[in-house]
Design an enzyme around this catalytic site. Structure first.
Site, PDB file in Angstrom:
ATOM      1  N   ASP A  34       0.822  -1.217   0.000  1.00 58.24           N
ATOM      2  CA  ASP A  34       0.000   0.000   0.000  1.00 58.24           C
ATOM      3  C   ASP A  34       0.850   1.258   0.000  1.00 58.24           C
ATOM      4  O   ASP A  34       0.577   2.220  -0.719  1.00 58.24           O
ATOM      5  CB  ASP A  34      -0.921   0.016   1.224  1.00 58.24           C
TER       6      ASP A  34
ATOM      7  N   GLU B   9       3.890   1.762  -1.038  1.00 59.23           N
ATOM      8  CA  GLU B   9       4.548   1.975  -2.328  1.00 59.23           C
ATOM      9  C   GLU B   9       3.539   2.427  -3.378  1.00 59.23           C
ATOM     10  O   GLU B   9       3.807   3.337  -4.172  1.00 59.23           O
ATOM     11  CB  GLU B   9       5.246   0.687  -2.779  1.00 59.23           C
TER      12      GLU B   9
ATOM     13  N   SER C  26     -14.053   5.729  -5.923  1.00 60.48           N
ATOM     14  CA  SER C  26     -13.152   5.425  -4.816  1.00 60.48           C
ATOM     15  C   SER C  26     -12.931   6.698  -4.010  1.00 60.48           C
ATOM     16  O   SER C  26     -13.457   7.761  -4.352  1.00 60.48           O
ATOM     17  CB  SER C  26     -11.827   4.867  -5.335  1.00 60.48           C
ATOM     18  N   LEU C  27     -12.149   6.613  -2.942  1.00 59.72           N
ATOM     19  CA  LEU C  27     -11.909   7.763  -2.070  1.00 59.72           C
ATOM     20  C   LEU C  27     -10.460   8.208  -2.161  1.00 59.72           C
ATOM     21  O   LEU C  27      -9.557   7.388  -2.290  1.00 59.72           O
ATOM     22  CB  LEU C  27     -12.242   7.414  -0.615  1.00 59.72           C
TER      23      LEU C  27
ATOM     24  N   CYS D 279      22.936 -16.851 -15.452  1.00 54.60           N
ATOM     25  CA  CYS D 279      21.506 -16.839 -15.141  1.00 54.60           C
ATOM     26  C   CYS D 279      21.146 -18.056 -14.300  1.00 54.60           C
ATOM     27  O   CYS D 279      21.483 -19.189 -14.671  1.00 54.60           O
ATOM     28  CB  CYS D 279      20.692 -16.836 -16.430  1.00 54.60           C
TER      29      CYS D 279
ATOM     30  N   CYS E 155      18.703 -20.350 -16.788  1.00 56.49           N
ATOM     31  CA  CYS E 155      19.153 -20.992 -18.029  1.00 56.49           C
ATOM     32  C   CYS E 155      20.663 -21.133 -18.136  1.00 56.49           C
ATOM     33  O   CYS E 155      21.166 -21.790 -19.059  1.00 56.49           O
ATOM     34  CB  CYS E 155      18.617 -20.227 -19.239  1.00 56.49           C
TER      35      CYS E 155
ATOM     36  N   LYS F 181      -5.580   7.045   6.036  1.00 54.05           N
ATOM     37  CA  LYS F 181      -4.918   5.747   6.152  1.00 54.05           C
ATOM     38  C   LYS F 181      -3.864   5.777   7.247  1.00 54.05           C
ATOM     39  O   LYS F 181      -3.089   6.729   7.349  1.00 54.05           O
ATOM     40  CB  LYS F 181      -4.291   5.342   4.818  1.00 54.05           C
TER      41      LYS F 181
ATOM     42  N   LYS G 185     -12.354   2.031   7.951  1.00 56.47           N
ATOM     43  CA  LYS G 185     -12.212   1.712   6.525  1.00 56.47           C
ATOM     44  C   LYS G 185     -12.113   0.194   6.384  1.00 56.47           C
ATOM     45  O   LYS G 185     -11.140  -0.412   6.802  1.00 56.47           O
ATOM     46  CB  LYS G 185     -10.978   2.395   5.948  1.00 56.47           C
TER      47      LYS G 185
END
Length: 699
Positions: free
Chosen positions: A38, A40, A87-88, A429, A432, A335, A123
């Site tokens: 959230d 980020e 949405s808010l 890698c 692979c 929030k 919320k």
């Protein structure tokens, strides 16, 4: 020159942010599989909003700052909400809460000492839905979707809460009710029910859900309602809309409410559970006091909550305040700061993405954050890992705010023992065995293997995503199964996978589908075949984006499609011809030409066409009411999504802008049109409603 460079840099960053946010939105709302924390996500949205505020001309109509984030799945019938389910806006400080209160006062013309009445409530962290009752009977239930269009999940919603009194969806309302009412609320899992369900899943030997929100969304969005019926879902109502009874309407009958508190009382009388923690607050100081009490009690509540919703109580004031394109001006979500926990790193390893980029991944001792057990985070690249000074074996501080993937905040250096070691990227890698390189001037390490399975999985899921070929149901796990079985080596192979192979891939049901009918593997296989067949009828811009051509994102794909019109012309375009395309620079032109000249890429495109993929040519109508016009979209349209409306305007030769100015020729105003409409009226710009807009499209 400096100003131009700054603008170019801002435009590039804005495009990057939109892509990351839209991908995260799709994962969260459509796939029920979050990919960002959230904190980020909020940081990315705020950064994008700041760029668009500084450069209004960069605010596109499809920007995540301009619309609700979800999107309806094609697995369900589409439902158009009579009033958009917005949405808010999110805030995180007392200063922002004071700004919200001051804005309410200013827009209503109230003196500063007037105490605005607010309703505050926890919320809820579930899935927003709308229930439509006619004559007191439930006739339709839908998810929020993108705010304008949702998914019809009526049969599933009828089963919610049937085993628990006062926590379900009533089939019939009690007492005196209006002819039609739209009830909105949250489908969620209480903590006790979530934990009990996960215990059953673990006993069955399957992977548990990460958190109650994911479990609620996955349980409700089932094709078989009997699966939903077995899940301990609950429903809490928080809104009721009666056509004609809102302020400014007919205001007839006992449901002509004056306040939100009166709505909540009516919902309780009709048989809905409302939140017992709702509280009316006189003034913003009372809201802050409520917020502080809830923050102290949040983990003692029977459900997950990550903040407080604050709403203006007076419904006539709400009408006057209105809404912007994405958020109502009369409500906001405060929030809580992300929860943080200390844990110890088990190992750091490198994952390989579709473009061959190696990303450092941190596995740590599991910790519970915001109600979910988490044990992994990414560090993006070597520079970030070095900047944060994270070592293998470190104790670290991690935080999370409701998503699956947490963020590494910092190492706890005071707890180091001397045994910690820096992580070194592998020379080969891990998938692979090909050479790994970090080119000069780049921040990332890349695998050089052209046939790397990890890259192929990433390319397949990119090809299949909603904004590309839109192959519903083809995600990471299915793509990995295709690659591991040797069924797919490139995009074209997808269209040649035999039906029995799809059945085998679907033979082990996912945990949320284990209770479904026995023929599910066959049904799922048929759904995949149907999705592949539907994807063949696509557009050139979608195909160019899906192919994963270096430097070609959605915006560049659309520009290239409009310029060249047909796939053959694009594939044969020289570097000079590519340089003639608007917004295509020398580096992009070189990358594109190198891709189109590669024989293997040309063979894949030829095989896609042979399989029946038919990208519709991009044609621009030189005549008509939109030709050469700059158009701004505001509010929600019932008949078209924002993306579809934009595409129709552009196909007719118009340009869609994200902001209103004196250069704007036309504003299309849908439901809940906001400040753009007000600005257009002030500037004397022509404004049309949805009905007239649809007529113009037919001309």
């Amino acid at each position: 020159m400096r100003a131009d460079a700054d603008r170019d840099s801002a435009e590039t960053r804005a495009a990057e942010l939109r892509a990351r946010i839209l991908d995260a939105d799709h994962a969260y709302y459509v796939l029920d599989r979050p990919v960002l924390a959230d904190a980020e996500y909020d940081r990315l949205v705020r950064e994008l909003a700041e760029i668009e505020a500084a450069h209004p001309e960069l605010a596109t109509s499809d920007s995540p700052t301009q619309r609700v984030s979800g999107a309806p799945s094609e697995r369900f019938e589409r439902v158009v909400h009579r009033e958009p389910m917005l949405s808010l806006g999110n805030i995180q400080s007392d200063g922002e809460l004071d700004e919200f209160d001051a804005r309410v006062h200013r827009l209503l013309g109230l003196a500063g000492d007037v105490q605005v009445g607010y309703v505050a409530e926890p919320k809820l962290d579930g899935l927003a839905v709308e229930l439509v009752y006619e004559g007191g009977r439930l006739v339709q239930g839908s998810t929020r979707g993108d705010g304008v269009n949702g998914e019809d999940v009526t049969a599933n919603l009828r089963t919610v809460g049937r085993t628990r009194a006062n926590r379900g969806v009533p089939e019939r309302l009690a007492g005196e009710v209006p002819p039609r009412v739209e009830v909105r609320g949250e489908v969620l899992l209480f903590k006790e029910h979530f934990e009990a369900m996960n215990r059953q899943i673990l006993r069955a030997g399957d992977e548990p859900f990460a958190n109650p929100r994911n479990a609620a969304a996955g349980s409700l969005r089932q094709l078989d309602w009997r699966v939903t019926a077995r899940r301990p879902l609950s429903f809490i109502a928080y809104e009721a809309l009666v056509p004609g009874a809102e302020p400014g309407g007919a205001r007839a009958g006992p449901w002509a409410w004056r306040t939100h508190a009166e709505k909540l009382e009516a919902l309780a009388r009709w048989g809905f559970e409302t939140n017992a923690e709702n509280e009316r607050c006189e003034g913003i100081a009372a809201v802050k006091a409520y917020r502080d009490r809830m923050a102290e009690r949040r983990f003692a509540l029977p459900y997950d909550t990550d903040g407080v919703v604050v709403k203006v109580d007076d419904l006539d004031w709400r009408r006057r305040l209105g809404a912007a394109s994405k958020f109502p001006r009369w409500a906001v979500a405060f929030k809580y700061p992300p929860q943080e926990e200390a844990t110890r790193i088990r190992r750091i390893w490198a994952s390989v993405g579709r473009t061959g980029i190696l990303t450092p991944v941190v596995d740590f001792e599991p910790v519970r954050l915001s109600g979910a057990m988490v044990s992994r985070a990414t560090l993006h690249n070597e520079d970030e890992m070095r900047r944060k000074d994270v070592l293998e074996g470190d104790w670290i501080l991690v935080r999370r705010a409701g998503e699956v993937i947490p963020e590494v905040v910092m190492p706890l250096k005071e707890r180091r023992t001397g045994e910690e070691r820096p992580f070194a990227f592998p020379a080969e890698c891990p998938i692979c065995g090909a050479k790994v390189v970090r080119e000069e001037g780049e921040k990332v390490y890349r695998c050089t293997g052209a046939a790397c399975p990890a890259q192929l999985v990433g390319r397949l899921t990119h090809f299949a995503q909603r904004r590309a070929m839109d192959i519903d149901g083809l995600g990471d796990k299915l793509a990995l199964g295709l690659v591991e079985r040797g069924l797919v080596k490139d995009f074209a192979d997808l269209y040649a996978v035999p039906f029995p192979a799809w059945q085998e891939l679907f033979s082990r049901p996912r945990k949320e589908e284990r209770d479904a009918k026995a023929e599910l593997p066959q049904k799922s296989a048929q759904n995949m075949v149907d999705a592949l067949e539907r994807s063949k009828a696509t557009t050139l811009r979608r195909l160019l984006f899906a192919l994963g051509i270096p430097q070609v994102g959605e915006a560049t794909a659309a520009t290239l499609a409009r310029h060249f019109g047909e796939l053959a012309r694009f594939m044969d375009a020289s570097e000079d011809a590519l340089l003639a395309v608007r917004d295509v620079g020398p580096e992009t032109a070189r990358e594109i030409r190198a891709w189109t000249e590669e024989p293997q890429n040309r063979r894949v495109v030829e095989r896609l066409l042979a399989a029946g993929v038919r990208p519709a040519p991009e044609t621009v109508d030189a005549g008509g009411p939109f030709a050469g016009k700059t158009v701004v979209l505001t509010g929600g349209l019932a008949a078209l999504s924002r993306d579809d409306a934009k595409a129709e305007i552009e196909r007719r030769g118009g340009k869609v802008s994200g902001s209103v100015s004196r250069k704007t020729d036309l504003v299309v105003a849908g439901a809940e049109a906001g400040s753009k409409l007000e600005k257009a009226q002030a500037l004397g710009v022509r404004v049309v409603g949805e009905e007239e807009f649809l007529r113009m499209l037919e001309e």
